[in-house]
Design a protein around this motif. Sequence first.
Motif, PDB file in Angstrom:
ATOM      1  N   ARG A 205       0.830  -1.211   0.000  1.00  0.00           N
ATOM      2  CA  ARG A 205       0.000   0.000   0.000  1.00  0.00           C
ATOM      3  C   ARG A 205       0.857   1.250   0.000  1.00  0.00           C
ATOM      4  O   ARG A 205       0.487   2.258  -0.602  1.00  0.00           O
ATOM      5  N   LYS A 222     -10.370  -2.674   5.471  1.00  0.00           N
ATOM      6  CA  LYS A 222     -11.043  -3.423   4.405  1.00  0.00           C
ATOM      7  C   LYS A 222     -11.813  -4.631   4.950  1.00  0.00           C
ATOM      8  O   LYS A 222     -12.113  -5.566   4.217  1.00  0.00           O
ATOM      9  N   LYS A 253      -4.557 -15.711  -0.334  1.00  0.00           N
ATOM     10  CA  LYS A 253      -3.685 -14.580   0.002  1.00  0.00           C
ATOM     11  C   LYS A 253      -3.987 -14.046   1.394  1.00  0.00           C
ATOM     12  O   LYS A 253      -5.171 -13.920   1.710  1.00  0.00           O
ATOM     13  N   SER A 279       3.664  -8.604   0.109  1.00  0.00           N
ATOM     14  CA  SER A 279       4.719  -7.624   0.340  1.00  0.00           C
ATOM     15  C   SER A 279       5.312  -7.705   1.750  1.00  0.00           C
ATOM     16  O   SER A 279       6.527  -7.620   1.925  1.00  0.00           O
ATOM     17  N   TYR A 318       7.425 -11.484  -5.007  1.00  0.00           N
ATOM     18  CA  TYR A 318       8.369 -10.420  -5.373  1.00  0.00           C
ATOM     19  C   TYR A 318       9.776 -10.976  -5.519  1.00  0.00           C
ATOM     20  O   TYR A 318      10.656 -10.311  -6.050  1.00  0.00           O
TER      21      TYR A 318
HETATM   22  C1  PBG Z   1      -5.515  -4.426  -3.760  1.00  0.00           C
HETATM   23  C2  PBG Z   1      -4.386  -5.359  -3.570  1.00  0.00           C
HETATM   24  C3  PBG Z   1      -3.608  -5.451  -2.425  1.00  0.00           C
HETATM   25  C4  PBG Z   1      -2.612  -6.376  -2.690  1.00  0.00           C
HETATM   26  C5  PBG Z   1      -2.813  -6.841  -3.981  1.00  0.00           C
HETATM   27  N1  PBG Z   1      -3.935  -6.209  -4.516  1.00  0.00           N
HETATM   28  C6  PBG Z   1      -3.679  -4.693  -1.152  1.00  0.00           C
HETATM   29  C7  PBG Z   1      -4.937  -4.676  -0.426  1.00  0.00           C
HETATM   30  O1  PBG Z   1      -5.827  -5.497  -0.602  1.00  0.00           O
HETATM   31  O2  PBG Z   1      -5.076  -3.751   0.358  1.00  0.00           O
HETATM   32  C8  PBG Z   1      -1.519  -6.748  -1.741  1.00  0.00           C
HETATM   33  C9  PBG Z   1      -0.280  -7.295  -2.334  1.00  0.00           C
HETATM   34  C10 PBG Z   1       0.858  -7.358  -1.414  1.00  0.00           C
HETATM   35  O3  PBG Z   1       0.819  -6.945  -0.235  1.00  0.00           O
HETATM   36  O4  PBG Z   1       1.899  -7.818  -1.865  1.00  0.00           O
HETATM   37  N2  PBG Z   1      -6.673  -4.881  -4.270  1.00  0.00           N
END
Ligand code: PBG
Length: 329
Positions: A205, A222, A253, A279, A318
């Motif tokens: 983010r 969220k 995820k 991430s 990554y």
């Molecule tokens: C947003 C999205 C996010 C990620 C991928 N698509 C962040 C979120 O849902 O707030 C996160 C990817 C990551 O942290 O590597 N739709």
Amino acid sequence: MIYSRNRRLRTGASIRSLVQENSLSVNDFVMPVFVMEGENRQEAISSMPGIFRRSIDLTVKECRELFTLGVKAVNLYMKVSEELKDNTGKEAWNSNGLMQNTIRAIKDAVPEMVIMPDVALDPYSIYGHDGIIENGKIANDKTNEALAKMSVSLAEAGADIVAPSDMMDGRVLAIREALEENGFHDVGILSYGAKYASSFYGPFRSALDSAPKENADIPKDKKTYQMDFHNSREALNEVFKDVEEGADIIMIKPGLPYLDIVAKVREAIDLPIAVFNVSGEYAMLKAAAQNGWLDNDRAIIESLTCFKRAGADMIFTYAAKEAAMILGR
Ligand code: PBG
């Protein structure tokens, strides 16, 4: 007397390789890529050592390198200029938008690369939410209409597989119908079946400046659409709906703290499963490695292999480029 000795099959590297149950290869990787406006520009993302935001020309160059290393899929994320953001997300289906131009440029230069753009409104939203806000809430069905328009626009630009990461109800069906109506029968949907509201998205983010904005009139997180991390059965319920609606690949995820979910979904469905080594997971590993507390290369290969052991078919990470280089040595 001991007759059964498990160590017999661990006595040397050759015998260990014969009894090895899973393996990791470059065929398993999808590289997430951050793109920004400009030319010949690249900016380091401080919380993700080795990861950059790049302009389209340098992104194309990176895609060529990835493909040469054997990484055959990229997952695209855009850093959208503030003045293009609003509550409708309409920049997301601008046929001349950053995402669409990126897709065309990669397709042109590396036609064999599988292009998987992210589908969600957060990088386009003034509020940093994945959906449209109405009366202080994320409006599910209206958001689905936007996601369907976005998906068609990305398909027109040349996307191979759209990857909705928003967690609205019914969006796989809405996207599938829109793709079919527009003749995109071969464009697939990689659906985030089970995506949890996670603190591990923090570095992502900040990379896109897409965190939910501080504003008393909108939800501060969220949690009304992404899943509660206390839950496991609910993941199956989410995944089954996406399968029914026509998803081609199911994503779980985050990754490492959620391997139980990967294993559970693996038992329950036969579609390919993707997992996102997000991430924050990457940042943790890099921070420890930079401090000399972990062996970078071995920790990367081990953690990615654990995704395979849990049952994933492909890994969004990554570390894809680095892992491809390590495996190629
Ligand atoms: C947003 C999205 C996010 C990620 C991928 N698509 C962040 C979120 O849902 O707030 C996160 C990817 C990551 O942290 O590597 N739709």
